[in-house]
Design a protein around this motif. Structure first.
Motif, PDB file in Angstrom:
ATOM      1  N   ILE A  11      -3.731  -1.209  -7.792  1.00 21.50           N
ATOM      2  CA  ILE A  11      -3.582  -2.083  -6.635  1.00 21.50           C
ATOM      3  C   ILE A  11      -3.862  -3.516  -7.064  1.00 21.50           C
ATOM      4  CG2 ILE A  11      -5.986  -1.811  -5.864  1.00 21.50           C
ATOM      5  CD1 ILE A  11      -4.849  -1.767  -2.953  1.00 21.50           C
ATOM      6  N   GLY A  12      -3.095  -4.435  -6.499  1.00 21.41           N
ATOM      7  CA  GLY A  12      -3.264  -5.843  -6.830  1.00 21.41           C
ATOM      8  C   GLY A  12      -3.958  -6.595  -5.714  1.00 21.41           C
ATOM      9  N   GLU A  13      -4.077  -7.910  -5.892  1.00 23.85           N
ATOM     10  CA  GLU A  13      -4.724  -8.745  -4.884  1.00 23.85           C
ATOM     11  C   GLU A  13      -3.926  -8.817  -3.587  1.00 23.85           C
ATOM     12  OE1 GLU A  13      -7.801 -10.611  -5.014  1.00 23.85           O
ATOM     13  OE2 GLU A  13      -8.052  -9.072  -6.541  1.00 23.85           O
ATOM     14  N   ASP A  14      -2.646  -8.398  -3.641  1.00 23.55           N
ATOM     15  CA  ASP A  14      -1.846  -8.366  -2.408  1.00 23.55           C
ATOM     16  C   ASP A  14      -2.079  -7.103  -1.604  1.00 23.55           C
ATOM     17  OD1 ASP A  14      -0.689  -6.802  -4.335  1.00 23.55           O
ATOM     18  OD2 ASP A  14       1.330  -7.628  -4.139  1.00 23.55           O
ATOM     19  N   GLY A  15      -2.942  -6.210  -2.097  1.00 25.11           N
ATOM     20  CA  GLY A  15      -3.406  -5.071  -1.326  1.00 25.11           C
ATOM     21  C   GLY A  15      -2.336  -4.096  -0.902  1.00 25.11           C
ATOM     22  N   TRP A  16      -2.457  -3.622   0.330  1.00 25.96           N
ATOM     23  CA  TRP A  16      -1.581  -2.580   0.878  1.00 25.96           C
ATOM     24  C   TRP A  16      -0.115  -2.979   0.820  1.00 25.96           C
ATOM     25  CZ3 TRP A  16      -2.190   2.370   2.130  1.00 25.96           C
ATOM     26  CH2 TRP A  16      -1.242   2.984   2.936  1.00 25.96           C
ATOM     27  N   GLU A  17       0.174  -4.244   1.084  1.00 24.89           N
ATOM     28  CA  GLU A  17       1.565  -4.689   1.135  1.00 24.89           C
ATOM     29  C   GLU A  17       2.240  -4.610  -0.226  1.00 24.89           C
ATOM     30  OE1 GLU A  17       3.174  -5.341   3.895  1.00 24.89           O
ATOM     31  OE2 GLU A  17       1.317  -4.851   4.955  1.00 24.89           O
ATOM     32  N   GLY A  18       1.473  -4.673  -1.295  1.00 26.70           N
ATOM     33  CA  GLY A  18       2.061  -4.637  -2.618  1.00 26.70           C
ATOM     34  C   GLY A  18       2.274  -3.242  -3.171  1.00 26.70           C
ATOM     35  N   LEU A  19       1.833  -2.214  -2.461  1.00 31.14           N
ATOM     36  CA  LEU A  19       1.960  -0.844  -2.949  1.00 31.14           C
ATOM     37  C   LEU A  19       3.337  -0.268  -2.668  1.00 31.14           C
ATOM     38  CD1 LEU A  19      -1.472   0.670  -1.818  1.00 31.14           C
ATOM     39  CD2 LEU A  19      -0.813  -0.066  -4.118  1.00 31.14           C
ATOM     40  N   ALA A  20       3.804   0.567  -3.569  1.00 30.21           N
ATOM     41  CA  ALA A  20       5.060   1.290  -3.358  1.00 30.21           C
ATOM     42  C   ALA A  20       4.876   2.315  -2.252  1.00 30.21           C
ATOM     43  CB  ALA A  20       5.486   1.978  -4.648  1.00 30.21           C
ATOM     44  N   PRO A  21       5.944   2.692  -1.557  1.00 32.16           N
ATOM     45  CA  PRO A  21       5.834   3.688  -0.483  1.00 32.16           C
ATOM     46  C   PRO A  21       5.184   4.992  -0.938  1.00 32.16           C
ATOM     47  CG  PRO A  21       7.960   2.608  -0.373  1.00 32.16           C
ATOM     48  CD  PRO A  21       7.306   2.122  -1.629  1.00 32.16           C
ATOM     49  N   SER A  22       5.487   5.444  -2.158  1.00 38.82           N
ATOM     50  CA  SER A  22       4.901   6.699  -2.635  1.00 38.82           C
ATOM     51  C   SER A  22       3.387   6.574  -2.799  1.00 38.82           C
ATOM     52  CB  SER A  22       5.542   7.102  -3.966  1.00 38.82           C
ATOM     53  OG  SER A  22       5.361   6.083  -4.938  1.00 38.82           O
ATOM     54  N   ALA A  23       2.911   5.434  -3.280  1.00 38.39           N
ATOM     55  CA  ALA A  23       1.474   5.230  -3.427  1.00 38.39           C
ATOM     56  C   ALA A  23       0.794   5.154  -2.063  1.00 38.39           C
ATOM     57  CB  ALA A  23       1.202   3.951  -4.228  1.00 38.39           C
ATOM     58  N   ARG A  24       1.444   4.500  -1.096  1.00 39.76           N
ATOM     59  CA  ARG A  24       0.884   4.443   0.259  1.00 39.76           C
ATOM     60  C   ARG A  24       0.747   5.837   0.849  1.00 39.76           C
ATOM     61  NH1 ARG A  24       4.159  -0.367   3.421  1.00 39.76           N
ATOM     62  NH2 ARG A  24       3.907  -2.021   1.867  1.00 39.76           N
ATOM     63  N   ALA A  25       1.770   6.658   0.654  1.00 46.77           N
ATOM     64  CA  ALA A  25       1.752   8.010   1.211  1.00 46.77           C
ATOM     65  C   ALA A  25       0.611   8.833   0.614  1.00 46.77           C
ATOM     66  CB  ALA A  25       3.100   8.695   0.957  1.00 46.77           C
ATOM     67  N   ARG A  26       0.402   8.719  -0.705  1.00 45.16           N
ATOM     68  CA  ARG A  26      -0.666   9.483  -1.337  1.00 45.16           C
ATOM     69  C   ARG A  26      -2.043   8.982  -0.886  1.00 45.16           C
ATOM     70  NH1 ARG A  26       0.861  14.220  -3.682  1.00 45.16           N
ATOM     71  NH2 ARG A  26      -0.834  14.073  -5.216  1.00 45.16           N
ATOM     72  N   LEU A  27      -2.179   7.681  -0.670  1.00 48.53           N
ATOM     73  CA  LEU A  27      -3.442   7.144  -0.172  1.00 48.53           C
ATOM     74  C   LEU A  27      -3.737   7.626   1.248  1.00 48.53           C
ATOM     75  CD1 LEU A  27      -3.826   3.412  -1.320  1.00 48.53           C
ATOM     76  CD2 LEU A  27      -5.493   5.244  -1.567  1.00 48.53           C
ATOM     77  N   GLU A  28      -2.726   7.629   2.077  1.00 45.64           N
ATOM     78  CA  GLU A  28      -2.926   8.051   3.459  1.00 45.64           C
ATOM     79  C   GLU A  28      -3.233   9.539   3.561  1.00 45.64           C
ATOM     80  OE1 GLU A  28       0.741   6.524   5.063  1.00 45.64           O
ATOM     81  OE2 GLU A  28      -0.325   4.896   6.096  1.00 45.64           O
ATOM     82  N   ALA A  29      -2.765  10.322   2.581  1.00 43.90           N
ATOM     83  CA  ALA A  29      -3.022  11.756   2.587  1.00 43.90           C
ATOM     84  C   ALA A  29      -4.343  12.122   1.917  1.00 43.90           C
ATOM     85  CB  ALA A  29      -1.877  12.490   1.887  1.00 43.90           C
ATOM     86  N   ALA A  30      -4.976  11.172   1.243  1.00 43.51           N
ATOM     87  CA  ALA A  30      -6.192  11.473   0.486  1.00 43.51           C
ATOM     88  C   ALA A  30      -7.369  11.789   1.400  1.00 43.51           C
ATOM     89  CB  ALA A  30      -6.539  10.288  -0.417  1.00 43.51           C
ATOM     90  N   GLU A  31      -8.166  12.765   0.986  1.00 39.71           N
ATOM     91  CA  GLU A  31      -9.409  13.076   1.694  1.00 39.71           C
ATOM     92  C   GLU A  31     -10.531  12.128   1.266  1.00 39.71           C
ATOM     93  OE1 GLU A  31     -10.403  17.343   1.584  1.00 39.71           O
ATOM     94  OE2 GLU A  31      -8.456  17.599   0.593  1.00 39.71           O
TER      95      GLU A  31
END
Length: 398
Positions: A11-31
């Motif tokens: 992850i970069g300093e641009d945070g959530w907006e800089g993440l690829a959709p696949s990375a966002r999905a895995r983060l949202e699914a993480a326990e």
């Protein structure tokens, strides 16, 4: 093959907006989301349980092992496999357990900011490592990008550059690249008085001061080492290192290390070299320790002991140098410890040691050479050749 349970997300300093959709999905699914305070602040909306990185950082793998089987995401900066936690996880859990989601690395961002070709610079880290590890890469005209430990690193690097005769080098501190707090400051090593944020990359353009004597990467002059005169001299050392054939990430046993000249040059050959120096003399080990720090090999592992007994339990070597304490038992133990393609080099200056090397050569093969070096020296008002003691060298690749 089981599905990966550990996501390592750059992850970069641009945070959530800089993440690829696949990375966002895995983060949202993480326990569970693991990361430093800065990483966690970049994704404040996630509902997962949060875990901070432990200290020391190496304990993170043990912490994650207890979470095996749950959906875990680890946040890191930039590329997880470029001076980051990815290699640690691969060693601990294996490739089937881990899924990587890289972001632009700090090196890539820094090269863009500096308008440097990334292929033409050295990329180093002193994060969690002694700053002296950068010393072997100091050279006039060299460009370096360095991952730093904290805001005090530029001052320490500036000091080391100045001591090495490179006080004219230009330092650029690149802070929080890619985010709203991005910053940049510049200065000259010998005059450095600037401040730096804890999270930054240091870009260095190395320039030697006029008349400065700048040490080469290999082939260091004898007087670069703290020594008592009993050392492998420069020309012999060059031939010894050539026969040892250092390759990235490999381990050297330096038996009878003396002032550590061979082990230090082995470690200067590449950023991830490893070496263990063994000697019965605490005086010699003290000199080797001083040389390892001042010449850029601070991770040299020095151990008191007498071979062959001192060899028991050591990590497997890729190469072994016997510079002192030569005996048939030591040579045979060294040969037995080497894996296939391992290299053994032994030097001798006495008739008795030369006789032993001749016998070992007859028994095991390899190469046996005699090295005679003469140096020009004053003879009254003129000059002549002053010969050094000849050295017999036996080398063998297993």
């Amino acid at each position: 093959m089981t599905a990966p349970w550990l996501d390592v997300i750059g992850i970069g300093e641009d945070g959530w907006e800089g993440l690829a959709p696949s990375a966002r999905a895995r983060l949202e699914a993480a326990e569970i989301v693991v990361g430093g305070a800065r990483h966690q602040s970049l994704v404040p909306h996630l509902a997962a349980e949060r875990l901070e990185w432990p200290s020391p950082f190496r304990e993170l793998a043990e912490e994650l092992e207890r979470l095996c089987g749950r959906k875990v995401a680890v946040l890191v900066t930039g590329d997880p496999l470029w001076y980051s936690a990815g290699a640690l996880f691969l060693r601990r859990f294996g490739p089937d357990a881990v899924l990587f989601h890289p972001q632009l690395s700090a090196f890539q961002l820094a090269a863009v900011r500096m308008k440097w070709s990334l292929a033409d610079v050295e990329t180093l880290t002193v994060h969690g490592r002694p700053a002296e590890q950068a010393i072997p890469f100091f050279a006039h005209g060299q460009r370096l990008l360095v991952l730093t430990a904290d805001g005090g690193t530029p001052a320490r690097i500036a000091e080391l550059l100045t001591e090495a005769g490179l006080g004219s080098s230009r330092l650029t501190v690149l802070g929080a690249m890619g985010g709203p707090q991005e910053s940049r400051s510049e200065g000259i090593a010998a005059e450095w008085s600037g401040s730096a944020p804890d999270f930054h990359v240091l870009a260095i353009e190395c320039f030697g001061a006029d008349g400065a004597r700048i040490a080469p990467r290999t082939g260091l002059p004898d007087d670069a080492f703290v020594n008592d005169g009993k050392m492998t001299k420069r020309e012999i050392r060059a031939l010894t290192l050539s026969a040892l054939a250092p390759r990235r990430g490999q381990m050297l046993w330096d038996i009878g290390t003396g002032c550590g000249s061979v082990a230090v040059e082995w470690m200067r050959a590449a950023r991830d070299m490893r070496a263990i120096g063994i000697d019965i003399s605490h005086k010699h080990l003290g000199m080797a320790a001083a040389n390892s720090v001042r010449l850029g090999a601070p991770r040299l592992d020095l151990r008191p002991g007498r071979a062959p007994d001192a060899l028991d339990g050591l990590p497997e070597p890729d190469a072994i140098f016997i510079g002192g304490g030569l005996s048939e038992k030591t040579a045979e133990a060294a040969l037995a410890a080497l894996p296939a393609h391992g290299r053994l080099v032994a030097n001798a200056v006495t008739l008795e040691s030369e006789s032993l090397l001749t016998a070992l050569h007859m028994k095991h093969g390899g190469s046996l050479i005699r090295i005679a070096i003469s140096r020009a020296a004053p003879v009254g008002r003129l000059h002549g050749w002053r010969p050094a003691m000849p050295v017999t060298q036996w080398s063998l690749t297993k």
